[in-house]
Motif scaffolding. Structure first.
Motif, PDB file in Angstrom:
ATOM      1  N   GLU A  85       0.817  -1.216   0.000  1.00 22.06           N
ATOM      2  CA  GLU A  85       0.000   0.000   0.000  1.00 22.06           C
ATOM      3  C   GLU A  85       0.850   1.266   0.000  1.00 22.06           C
ATOM      4  O   GLU A  85       0.381   2.358  -0.356  1.00 22.06           O
ATOM      5  CB  GLU A  85      -0.944   0.014   1.201  1.00 22.06           C
ATOM      6  N   SER A 114       5.160   8.873  -3.551  1.00 24.82           N
ATOM      7  CA  SER A 114       5.611   9.083  -4.916  1.00 24.82           C
ATOM      8  C   SER A 114       7.129   9.199  -4.941  1.00 24.82           C
ATOM      9  O   SER A 114       7.716   9.960  -4.177  1.00 24.82           O
ATOM     10  CB  SER A 114       5.005  10.368  -5.497  1.00 24.82           C
ATOM     11  N   ASN A 119       3.134   2.017  -1.986  1.00 26.99           N
ATOM     12  CA  ASN A 119       3.299   2.492  -3.360  1.00 26.99           C
ATOM     13  C   ASN A 119       2.193   3.469  -3.761  1.00 26.99           C
ATOM     14  O   ASN A 119       2.391   4.289  -4.660  1.00 26.99           O
ATOM     15  CB  ASN A 119       3.320   1.307  -4.341  1.00 26.99           C
ATOM     16  N   GLU A 120       1.056   3.373  -3.103  1.00 31.74           N
ATOM     17  CA  GLU A 120      -0.046   4.303  -3.365  1.00 31.74           C
ATOM     18  C   GLU A 120       0.126   5.598  -2.584  1.00 31.74           C
ATOM     19  O   GLU A 120      -0.406   6.638  -2.976  1.00 31.74           O
ATOM     20  CB  GLU A 120      -1.381   3.646  -2.995  1.00 31.74           C
TER      21      GLU A 120
END
Length: 225
Positions: free
Chosen positions: A28, A34, A30-31
């Motif tokens: 999660e 950035s 990665n969401e």
């Protein structure tokens, strides 16, 4: 002690290797985080990296030398971008970082200025009263934490500073009367028009008095050179 050594080794490893942006046990992230690189006009870069152990803000010079500007350990990774280094803006010789002292509401943000050639910190600027988006007059205006009798104007292109006096004791007295924490909240409606900066601020002379309005006007053209 072993935990500290492990984290240090992990950070060194990330600097030596390519950009690392993954944690298999916490996909999660990665969401949330950035890892897109911001490339400055001089070829330097600033970007985030993360593993399961930490998230980092990395400055990379044009000559590929890397430097960690900020890190969060694994217990705080999910607050990346909300706590500490949140955002950055490039200027001619520097970049300005928006720093969040808490992850939620409602403390004003702090700001830090860095040299964009080598990533060295130039100054802790403090909290914002006004931040100009005018390319001709790129000023960042603050009020001193220790002495609230003047405003400080930092030119973000030249890093030069000048100061404008406020009525002696007015802001400090208002803060005590109203039991306020942040003097920046007294200022509003800042603007630059035809090279003249104007901003209003509210103040009180006594607890039961109505709010009064003060005004600061500065001809920025006098400080342009």
């Amino acid at each position: 002690m072993k935990i500290a050594v492990t984290i240090i080794l992990s950070i060194i490893s990330q600097l030596c290797l390519g950009q690392n942006c993954s944690c298999k046990t916490r996909p999660e992230l990665n969401e949330i985080i950035s890892c897109e690189k911001t490339v400055f006009k001089n070829g330097a870069k600033i970007y985030r990296e993360f593993t399961c152990d930490s998230s980092l803000v990395i400055f990379e010079s044009k000559s590929k030398k890397k430097k960690i500007l900020f890190s969060l350990d694994k217990d705080l990774i999910e607050l990346t971008g909300k706590l500490g280094f949140a955002d950055w803006i490039e200027y001619k010789n520097s970049f300005l970082v928006e720093y969040h002292t808490i992850s939620g509401c409602c403390d004003p943000y702090e700001y830090i200025l860095f040299d964009k050639t080598n990533g060295k910190k130039i100054a802790n600027i403090g909290r914002e009263i006004f931040h100009s988006e005018n390319d001709k007059y790129p000023y960042f205006v603050t009020i001193d934490k220790e002495n609230s009798d003047y405003l400080s104007f930092l030119n973000l292109e030249t890093n030069k500073i000048f100061k404008i006096n406020l009525p002696k004791g007015r802001i400090e007295k208002t803060m005590k009367i109203t039991n306020s924490r942040f003097s920046e909240t007294l200022f509003e409606d800042g603007k630059i028009k035809n090279g003249v900066f104007e901003i209003q601020y509210k103040y009180k002379n006594a607890e039961k008095d109505k709010w009064l309005i003060g005004k600061v006007t500065v001809d920025l053209k006098k400080y342009a050179s």
